[in-house]
Design a protein around this motif. Structure first.
Motif, PDB file in Angstrom:
ATOM      1  N   GLY A 276       0.783  -1.233   0.000  1.00 42.94           N
ATOM      2  CA  GLY A 276       0.000   0.000   0.000  1.00 42.94           C
ATOM      3  C   GLY A 276       0.807   1.270   0.000  1.00 42.94           C
ATOM      4  N   ASP A 277       2.124   1.192   0.220  1.00 48.33           N
ATOM      5  CA  ASP A 277       2.955   2.399   0.160  1.00 48.33           C
ATOM      6  C   ASP A 277       3.101   2.869  -1.285  1.00 48.33           C
ATOM      7  N   LEU A 278       3.312   4.152  -1.456  1.00 45.80           N
ATOM      8  CA  LEU A 278       3.482   4.755  -2.777  1.00 45.80           C
ATOM      9  C   LEU A 278       4.977   4.998  -2.994  1.00 45.80           C
ATOM     10  N   VAL A 279       5.523   4.412  -4.047  1.00 45.10           N
ATOM     11  CA  VAL A 279       6.944   4.565  -4.368  1.00 45.10           C
ATOM     12  C   VAL A 279       7.100   5.553  -5.514  1.00 45.10           C
ATOM     13  N   VAL A 280       7.929   6.572  -5.316  1.00 43.53           N
ATOM     14  CA  VAL A 280       8.291   7.483  -6.396  1.00 43.53           C
ATOM     15  C   VAL A 280       9.719   7.125  -6.797  1.00 43.53           C
ATOM     16  N   GLU A 319       2.625  13.962   0.854  1.00 43.70           N
ATOM     17  CA  GLU A 319       2.467  13.044   1.992  1.00 43.70           C
ATOM     18  C   GLU A 319       1.625  13.651   3.110  1.00 43.70           C
ATOM     19  N   SER A 320       1.671  14.947   3.270  1.00 46.18           N
ATOM     20  CA  SER A 320       0.862  15.589   4.313  1.00 46.18           C
ATOM     21  C   SER A 320      -0.637  15.456   4.029  1.00 46.18           C
ATOM     22  N   GLU A 321      -0.993  15.158   2.779  1.00 48.40           N
ATOM     23  CA  GLU A 321      -2.397  15.009   2.395  1.00 48.40           C
ATOM     24  C   GLU A 321      -2.852  13.550   2.425  1.00 48.40           C
ATOM     25  N   ALA A 322      -1.976  12.649   2.890  1.00 43.13           N
ATOM     26  CA  ALA A 322      -2.264  11.216   2.848  1.00 43.13           C
ATOM     27  C   ALA A 322      -3.594  10.836   3.495  1.00 43.13           C
ATOM     28  N   PRO A 323      -3.907  11.324   4.716  1.00 44.52           N
ATOM     29  CA  PRO A 323      -5.187  10.939   5.320  1.00 44.52           C
ATOM     30  C   PRO A 323      -6.398  11.342   4.483  1.00 44.52           C
ATOM     31  N   LEU A 332     -12.399   0.789  -1.609  1.00 41.88           N
ATOM     32  CA  LEU A 332     -11.534  -0.225  -2.203  1.00 41.88           C
ATOM     33  C   LEU A 332     -10.825  -1.031  -1.111  1.00 41.88           C
ATOM     34  N   THR A 333     -10.581  -2.300  -1.378  1.00 44.08           N
ATOM     35  CA  THR A 333      -9.857  -3.159  -0.433  1.00 44.08           C
ATOM     36  C   THR A 333      -8.426  -2.677  -0.315  1.00 44.08           C
ATOM     37  N   SER A 334      -8.006  -2.372   0.907  1.00 40.58           N
ATOM     38  CA  SER A 334      -6.690  -1.769   1.112  1.00 40.58           C
ATOM     39  C   SER A 334      -6.038  -2.326   2.375  1.00 40.58           C
ATOM     40  N   PRO A 335      -4.719  -2.169   2.508  1.00 37.70           N
ATOM     41  CA  PRO A 335      -4.043  -2.555   3.753  1.00 37.70           C
ATOM     42  C   PRO A 335      -4.578  -1.715   4.903  1.00 37.70           C
ATOM     43  N   SER A 336      -4.432  -2.221   6.101  1.00 41.48           N
ATOM     44  CA  SER A 336      -5.008  -1.555   7.278  1.00 41.48           C
ATOM     45  C   SER A 336      -4.223  -0.320   7.690  1.00 41.48           C
ATOM     46  N   ARG A 337      -2.962  -0.218   7.302  1.00 46.82           N
ATOM     47  CA  ARG A 337      -2.125   0.902   7.742  1.00 46.82           C
ATOM     48  C   ARG A 337      -2.188   2.066   6.762  1.00 46.82           C
ATOM     49  N   GLN A 338      -1.842   3.245   7.263  1.00 45.73           N
ATOM     50  CA  GLN A 338      -1.798   4.450   6.439  1.00 45.73           C
ATOM     51  C   GLN A 338      -0.644   4.363   5.445  1.00 45.73           C
ATOM     52  N   PHE A 339      -0.889   4.729   4.202  1.00 49.90           N
ATOM     53  CA  PHE A 339       0.188   4.652   3.217  1.00 49.90           C
ATOM     54  C   PHE A 339       1.221   5.749   3.448  1.00 49.90           C
ATOM     55  N   ARG A 340       2.439   5.436   3.044  1.00 49.49           N
ATOM     56  CA  ARG A 340       3.529   6.415   3.077  1.00 49.49           C
ATOM     57  C   ARG A 340       4.035   6.628   1.655  1.00 49.49           C
ATOM     58  N   ILE A 341       4.693   7.745   1.404  1.00 48.90           N
ATOM     59  CA  ILE A 341       5.330   8.004   0.112  1.00 48.90           C
ATOM     60  C   ILE A 341       6.824   7.813   0.295  1.00 48.90           C
TER      61      ILE A 341
END
Length: 435
Positions: A276-280, A319-323, A332-341
């Motif tokens: 679920g993390d976003l990779v740049v 990333e500050s807008e992640a929530p 959508l089905t997603s991991p339980s944790r908050q995503f990070r960039i």
């Protein structure tokens, strides 16, 4: 048959038998008559077995003969493309390996095509042949890598009309004023998940169209930083770096975008990333580039290409807008944790990786490698070598699996939507800074 009257110089051309010959003459001097007579003589009076492919180019197509380079072998073509890039390259499927060889073979032409499609030597590649049996064997490979595949025949004008139209299109494009025509081009590789995720963005899309007989695309507008911006979305014809590189070249040639963004899903490689993390991808390369040694070990030789730094910074700032972004994806089905960039290197390869044992080799190529996909390097390669006006480019993909034996599709829709949403937020920041 009636004898054609020729001047002494014209007859010298017709009767020349010592190898290739170039004839330069002005309009109305009888070049076409000389060419047809030379071909007739080769076929009827010169001992040996001849099969002749004759292509003629006229000013009405918008291309001067002085702008056309010719190579009679694969070796000669390689030498030409090392010196400069071409707007269009017409490749005979059946070629000799070098200028001294008289053995023309389709495997030589196909090998050259593979090299050229990966190198970015030409914006458009057209395959041509008069050999029906060759098309039967190599058709799919040529269609995957070329804009057109022409069956040349004196009994048909279809191939000539098609080539004429393409030359006019290329000539018209070369006369456009230097500058960007489109603000953003989105590229995806999965038609069932990544492509719809971008379609679902707040964009006023037009109907799908076909780009250069190769890929489907949509054009539309979106409001960014208070301005209406033009966007294009295209999906690769198939997964992999070659297809991604070719599509990127076509998009750059056709739309001259300010920004190219590839969104979608990737596999995680490092403890630095989770599902679920976003990779740049700040850089990318082909992890399969190198050689196998006699000891059975792989010695890699990566050709790293860096993303545009200002786009990487804009994505990290989201990333500050992640929530808030996550709230829009709760369906959508997603991991339980908050995503990070996460910023880091992303390797690309032509094969799906489903082995944990491969991770050690990937990390050996770059200790900070965080993700792997099949297309990023192709996009970076084409963008890096693009002619002016060059685009800014970046790949941002969300981790849908950990690139191991256990793969699932549970998070693909979520990860595709996440990368698309982050892309839009980043574009707002980028355009607010640059304009």
């Amino acid at each position: 048959m009636t004898e054609v009257r020729l001047s002494s110089n014209q007859r010298k051309v017709v009767e020349f038998e010592e190898g290739p010959i170039a004839v330069i003459a002005g309009p109305g001097s009888g070049k076409t008559r000389v060419l047809t007579e030379r071909i007739r003589r080769l076929l009827t009076k010169v001992p040996g077995h001849f099969r002749v492919l004759a292509l003629t180019f006229v000013e009405s197509a918008g291309v001067s003969i002085t702008r056309i380079d010719h190579a009679r072998s694969a070796q000669g073509a390689r030498a030409q493309v090392e010196q400069q890039n071409y707007d269009i390259l017409i490749l005979d499927l059946v070629l000799p390996a070098n200028d001294k060889s008289k053995d023309a073979r389709p495997d030589v032409g196909y090998e050259l095509l593979q090299e050229l499609s990966e190198s970015g030597a030409a914006t458009r590649i057209v395959g041509a042949t008069a050999h029906v049996e060759t098309i039967a064997v190599y058709e799919q490979g040529f269609r995957d890598r070329t804009e057109q595949l022409l069956l040349v025949s004196p009994d048909s004008s279809a191939w000539r009309d098609s080539l004429h139209a393409l030359l006019q299109q290329v000539a018209a494009a070369s006369e456009r004023p230097l500058g960007h025509d489109v603000d953003v081009c989105f590229i995806t590789a999965l038609k069932d998940t990544e492509y719809p995720a971008v379609v679902n963005l707040p964009v006023a899309w037009e109907a799908e169209k076909i780009l250069a007989n190769y890929a489907l695309y949509r054009k539309g507008t979106i409001e960014l930083d208070g301005k209406l911006r033009t966007v294009v979305l295209a999906n690769t014809k198939q997964m992999g770096m070659v297809s991604a590189c070719h599509l990127t070249q076509l998009l750059i040639s056709e739309f001259r975008p300010r920004v190219i963004m590839m969104t979608g899903i990737c596999g995680g490689l490092s403890a630095e990333v989770s599902l679920g993390d976003l990779v740049v991808a700040d850089k990318s390369w082909d992890w399969q580039s190198g050689k196998w040694t006699g000891a059975g070990k792989f010695s890699h030789a990566p050709d790293q290409k860096d993303a545009s730094r200002e786009l990487v910074v804009s994505i990290k700032a989201v990333e500050s807008e992640a929530p808030e972004i996550a709230k829009g994806l709760v369906h959508l089905t997603s991991p339980s944790r908050q995503f990070r960039i996460v910023e880091g290197p992303m390797l690309s390869g032509s094969a799906v990786v489903a082995s944990d044992a491969m991770h050690e080799m990937f990390v050996a190529q770059h200790r900070k490698a965080v993700a792997i996909d099949m297309e990023c390097y192709g996009v970076y390669y084409a963008s890096h070598y693009a002619a002016e006006p060059k685009p800014r480019y970046v790949c941002l993909k969300a981790v849908s699996d950990m690139a191991g034996a256990e793969k699932a599709n549970d998070y693909q829709a979520y990860c595709s939507a996440l990368s698309a949403a982050v892309a839009v937020s980043a574009l707002k920041k980028y355009f607010a800074e640059v304009t």
